[in-house]
Design a protein around this motif. Structure first.
Motif, PDB file in Angstrom:
ATOM      1  N   TYR A  22      44.230  37.245  30.123  1.00 49.35           N
ATOM      2  CA  TYR A  22      45.040  36.883  31.298  1.00 49.35           C
ATOM      3  C   TYR A  22      46.485  37.349  31.179  1.00 49.35           C
ATOM      4  N   GLY A  23      46.998  37.377  29.951  1.00 50.72           N
ATOM      5  CA  GLY A  23      48.428  37.650  29.771  1.00 50.72           C
ATOM      6  C   GLY A  23      48.747  39.066  29.325  1.00 50.72           C
ATOM      7  N   VAL A  24      47.749  39.956  29.266  1.00 49.28           N
ATOM      8  CA  VAL A  24      48.045  41.313  28.787  1.00 49.28           C
ATOM      9  C   VAL A  24      48.892  42.067  29.820  1.00 49.28           C
ATOM     10  N   GLU A  25      49.701  43.010  29.318  1.00 46.22           N
ATOM     11  CA  GLU A  25      50.485  43.870  30.207  1.00 46.22           C
ATOM     12  C   GLU A  25      49.510  44.788  30.928  1.00 46.22           C
TER      13      GLU A  25
ATOM     14  N   TYR B  51      44.214  43.040  37.239  1.00 49.85           N
ATOM     15  CA  TYR B  51      43.305  42.151  36.513  1.00 49.85           C
ATOM     16  C   TYR B  51      41.983  42.138  37.275  1.00 49.85           C
ATOM     17  N   ALA B  52      40.905  42.446  36.568  1.00 50.60           N
ATOM     18  CA  ALA B  52      39.577  42.496  37.201  1.00 50.60           C
ATOM     19  C   ALA B  52      38.680  41.422  36.590  1.00 50.60           C
ATOM     20  N   PRO B  53      38.596  40.242  37.239  1.00 52.26           N
ATOM     21  CA  PRO B  53      37.721  39.196  36.715  1.00 52.26           C
ATOM     22  C   PRO B  53      36.256  39.512  37.021  1.00 52.26           C
TER      23      PRO B  53
ATOM     24  N   ALA C  93      33.538  38.120  34.990  1.00 48.67           N
ATOM     25  CA  ALA C  93      32.635  37.253  34.209  1.00 48.67           C
ATOM     26  C   ALA C  93      32.170  36.120  35.128  1.00 48.67           C
ATOM     27  N   LEU C  94      32.565  34.888  34.822  1.00 53.65           N
ATOM     28  CA  LEU C  94      32.184  33.780  35.704  1.00 53.65           C
ATOM     29  C   LEU C  94      33.377  33.383  36.573  1.00 53.65           C
ATOM     30  N   GLY C  95      33.216  32.298  37.360  1.00 62.27           N
ATOM     31  CA  GLY C  95      34.240  31.946  38.338  1.00 62.27           C
ATOM     32  C   GLY C  95      35.396  31.131  37.780  1.00 62.27           C
ATOM     33  N   ALA C  96      36.315  30.793  38.693  1.00 65.52           N
ATOM     34  CA  ALA C  96      37.429  29.858  38.446  1.00 65.52           C
ATOM     35  C   ALA C  96      38.416  30.323  37.378  1.00 65.52           C
ATOM     36  N   THR C  97      38.542  31.628  37.170  1.00 67.11           N
ATOM     37  CA  THR C  97      39.494  32.088  36.137  1.00 67.11           C
ATOM     38  C   THR C  97      40.907  32.250  36.702  1.00 67.11           C
ATOM     39  N   ILE C  98      41.077  32.015  38.004  1.00 70.50           N
ATOM     40  CA  ILE C  98      42.430  31.992  38.576  1.00 70.50           C
ATOM     41  C   ILE C  98      42.761  30.514  38.759  1.00 70.50           C
ATOM     42  N   ASN C  99      43.543  29.982  37.848  1.00 71.47           N
ATOM     43  CA  ASN C  99      43.751  28.523  37.805  1.00 71.47           C
ATOM     44  C   ASN C  99      45.139  28.185  37.245  1.00 71.47           C
ATOM     45  N   ASP C 100      45.414  26.899  37.112  1.00 69.09           N
ATOM     46  CA  ASP C 100      46.747  26.457  36.663  1.00 69.09           C
ATOM     47  C   ASP C 100      47.133  27.025  35.300  1.00 69.09           C
TER      48      ASP C 100
ATOM     49  N   PRO D 117      50.245  31.333  35.261  1.00 64.61           N
ATOM     50  CA  PRO D 117      51.558  31.628  34.665  1.00 64.61           C
ATOM     51  C   PRO D 117      51.530  32.801  33.678  1.00 64.61           C
ATOM     52  N   GLN D 118      50.323  33.163  33.205  1.00 65.12           N
ATOM     53  CA  GLN D 118      50.229  34.255  32.227  1.00 65.12           C
ATOM     54  C   GLN D 118      50.137  35.640  32.884  1.00 65.12           C
ATOM     55  N   PHE D 119      49.748  35.672  34.178  1.00 63.43           N
ATOM     56  CA  PHE D 119      49.448  36.965  34.817  1.00 63.43           C
ATOM     57  C   PHE D 119      50.651  37.904  34.877  1.00 63.43           C
ATOM     58  N   LYS D 120      50.418  39.177  34.473  1.00 61.95           N
ATOM     59  CA  LYS D 120      51.432  40.226  34.638  1.00 61.95           C
ATOM     60  C   LYS D 120      50.996  41.217  35.723  1.00 61.95           C
ATOM     61  N   ALA D 121      49.715  41.138  36.096  1.00 60.69           N
ATOM     62  CA  ALA D 121      49.142  42.114  37.032  1.00 60.69           C
ATOM     63  C   ALA D 121      49.743  41.973  38.430  1.00 60.69           C
ATOM     64  N   LYS D 122      49.756  43.099  39.151  1.00 60.30           N
ATOM     65  CA  LYS D 122      50.225  43.095  40.548  1.00 60.30           C
ATOM     66  C   LYS D 122      49.042  42.993  41.518  1.00 60.30           C
ATOM     67  N   VAL D 123      47.833  43.257  40.966  1.00 65.40           N
ATOM     68  CA  VAL D 123      46.615  43.227  41.787  1.00 65.40           C
ATOM     69  C   VAL D 123      45.541  42.428  41.038  1.00 65.40           C
ATOM     70  N   ILE D 124      44.800  41.610  41.789  1.00 67.41           N
ATOM     71  CA  ILE D 124      43.602  40.983  41.211  1.00 67.41           C
ATOM     72  C   ILE D 124      42.416  41.461  42.044  1.00 67.41           C
ATOM     73  N   ALA D 125      41.485  42.135  41.384  1.00 62.59           N
ATOM     74  CA  ALA D 125      40.341  42.715  42.096  1.00 62.59           C
ATOM     75  C   ALA D 125      39.176  42.816  41.128  1.00 62.59           C
ATOM     76  N   GLY D 126      38.168  41.957  41.303  1.00 63.15           N
ATOM     77  CA  GLY D 126      37.033  41.983  40.372  1.00 63.15           C
ATOM     78  C   GLY D 126      35.767  41.486  41.033  1.00 63.15           C
ATOM     79  N   SER D 127      34.686  41.480  40.268  1.00 66.53           N
ATOM     80  CA  SER D 127      33.376  41.178  40.858  1.00 66.53           C
ATOM     81  C   SER D 127      32.989  39.709  40.831  1.00 66.53           C
ATOM     82  N   ALA D 128      33.642  38.885  40.022  1.00 63.32           N
ATOM     83  CA  ALA D 128      33.170  37.511  39.843  1.00 63.32           C
ATOM     84  C   ALA D 128      33.154  36.751  41.168  1.00 63.32           C
ATOM     85  N   ASN D 129      32.186  35.863  41.298  1.00 63.24           N
ATOM     86  CA  ASN D 129      32.140  34.977  42.469  1.00 63.24           C
ATOM     87  C   ASN D 129      33.064  33.790  42.229  1.00 63.24           C
ATOM     88  N   ASN D 130      33.608  33.240  43.298  1.00 61.57           N
ATOM     89  CA  ASN D 130      34.440  32.022  43.223  1.00 61.57           C
ATOM     90  C   ASN D 130      35.567  32.128  42.197  1.00 61.57           C
ATOM     91  N   GLN D 131      36.380  33.156  42.324  1.00 64.04           N
ATOM     92  CA  GLN D 131      37.435  33.411  41.331  1.00 64.04           C
ATOM     93  C   GLN D 131      38.541  32.362  41.351  1.00 64.04           C
TER      94      GLN D 131
END
Ligand code: NAI
Ligand code: COI
Length: 365
Positions: free
Chosen positions: A227-230, A234-236, A238-245, A249-263
């Motif tokens: 989550y915190g890599v430069e 970020y392409a999630p 795996a499984l869902g709910a990885t965008i959370n509290d 705060p760790q995200f450096k990415a400008k785009v989130i685009a991935g295949s997981a359901n219920n991100q």
């Protein structure tokens, strides 16, 4: 969990519990909404910590399919199955055939396909008992494994999101952090590698990581560090709910685009990433390639026609971004609006006395 209260809150139509002592089958089929047509959604096989967790997963995933199918322009409703069990140990011919008979019993209200933990071979076993299954072997004139097509759709949608964030849809030189390098993400990494993106990957399965490192010169990181890599994207996957509290705060990415359901763990997390200026490609819009592909089987599978539709995910993501900007709302809300408006339009234009009365499968040539 108060099941009826939950079902009423999101207006679910049906929840089916399937138990077969002989084969050990314990499955839950959730049908969310069939306004647009029969509910199509995959079967997930997973080792759930509790029955409640399995029910909740089936319900959440089924609702996601209603939105996914509607936003993709398919004439299909939303449903999903979870089978409680370990896909590495608990699969058998008896189990999938017993499950196939339960699907047959629904008489076309629900059509299944693959999801996490199930394969084309499993779908072929289900097909022994019912025609209400897609993603079966190409030997049957069907579309086979949907994952590479899902990956192609994610790749197309990622380019549209990159255009918004970086002013160009080229992914050359972009750093993409991919969480989970399973069936979909391996094919996604291939597209990204071929375009000259740099890959950072994580997976709890060491063999999956090794394959991505060897085949695409990816850099591997610990699952908790992804989550915190430069990175740019970020392409999630795996499984869902990885965008959370915890992760936001760790995200450096400008785009989130991935295949997981219920991100998004919760809708508030969609608001939070929007406020941070991250371009979020809504999960069920960007990962619709697989369902678009398997749905084509219902008309007599034509891969060219299906892929052309999947290519359109670029335009769908661009449209969602445009609506979000126009209405000054987060992209997840814009996607919901798109899907809900289509369902409502179709609900209102339907006449009880002018229905065609044919099941969608009857169009198969
Ligand atoms: N297969 C398809 O066509 C479609 C898949 N999806 C969704 O995309 C996602 C991936 O699907 P598949 O590739 O088919 O599944 P998969 O099971 O082949 O791949 C998932 C990968 O994620 C890894 N993983 C699980 N937990 C992890 C964690 N905490 N950190 C890192 N890696 C982790 C697993 O070890 C596995 O390699 C799922 O959420 C699925 O529902 C959505 C639409 C279609
Ligand atoms: C794997 C697809 C064929 C259908 C599905 O369940 C999904 O898109 O999540």
């Amino acid at each position: 969990m108060e099941i009826f209260k939950y079902m009423e809150q999101y207006d679910y139509e049906q929840l089916v519990f399937c138990q077969d002592k002989q084969s050990g089958l314990k499955a839950i089929i959730a049908i969310h909404d069939t306004t647009l047509g029969p509910a199509l959604g995959g079967t997930r096989m997973w080792t759930y910590a509790s029955e409640e967790e399995a029910i909740e997963d089936a319900l959440r995933l089924a609702r996601g399919m209603t939105y996914k199918n509607a936003a993709a322009g398919l004439n299909l409703g939303g449903g999903k199955t979870v089978i409680i069990g370990d896909p590495r140990k608990d699969k058998s011919e008896e189990l999938f055939r017993a499950f196939g008979r339960y699907i047959q019993g629904l008489n076309g209200r629900y059509i299944t396909a693959e999801d996490v933990g199930t394969t084309v071979e499993d779908m072929d076993l289900i097909h022994e008992e019912t025609n209400y299954v897609t993603g079966i072997s190409p030997a049957f004139g069907s579309s086979g494994n949907p994952s590479p097509v899902t990956a192609y759709g994610v790749y197309r949608g990622m380019k549209a999101a990159a255009k918004e964030a970086f002013g160009s849809d080229s992914l050359e030189g972009k750093v993409v952090a991919v969480q989970g390098v399973g069936n979909v993400a391996y094919s996604l990494c291939k597209h990204l590698h071929e375009e000259g993106a740099q890959l950072i990957v994580s997976d709890i399965n060491k063999d999956a990581v090794r394959r991505a490192v060897e085949d695409f010169h990816a850099k591997a990181v610990d699952p908790n560090d992804i989550y915190g890599v430069e990175c740019d994207i970020y392409a999630p996957c795996a499984l869902g709910a990885t965008i959370n509290d915890v992760t936001i705060p760790q995200f450096k990415a400008k785009v989130i685009a991935g295949s997981a359901n219920n991100q998004l763990r919760d809708t508030k997390h969609g608001d939070m990433i929007h406020e941070m200026g991250i371009v979020y490609a809504p999960d069920y819009v960007i990962n619709a390639g697989g369902v678009i592909n398997v749905a084509d089987e219902l008309y007599g599978y034509n891969s060219e026609r299906a892929l052309k539709k999947v290519e359109g995910i670029y335009n769908n993501i661009a449209r969602v971004i445009e609506i979000a900007k126009r209405d000054n709302i987060p992209t997840y809300k814009a996607a919901d609006r798109l899907a809900e408006e289509r369902i409502e339009r179709m609900r209102n234009s339907r006449s009880q006395f002018l229905q065609n009365g044919h099941h969608i499968l009857s169009r198969k040539s």
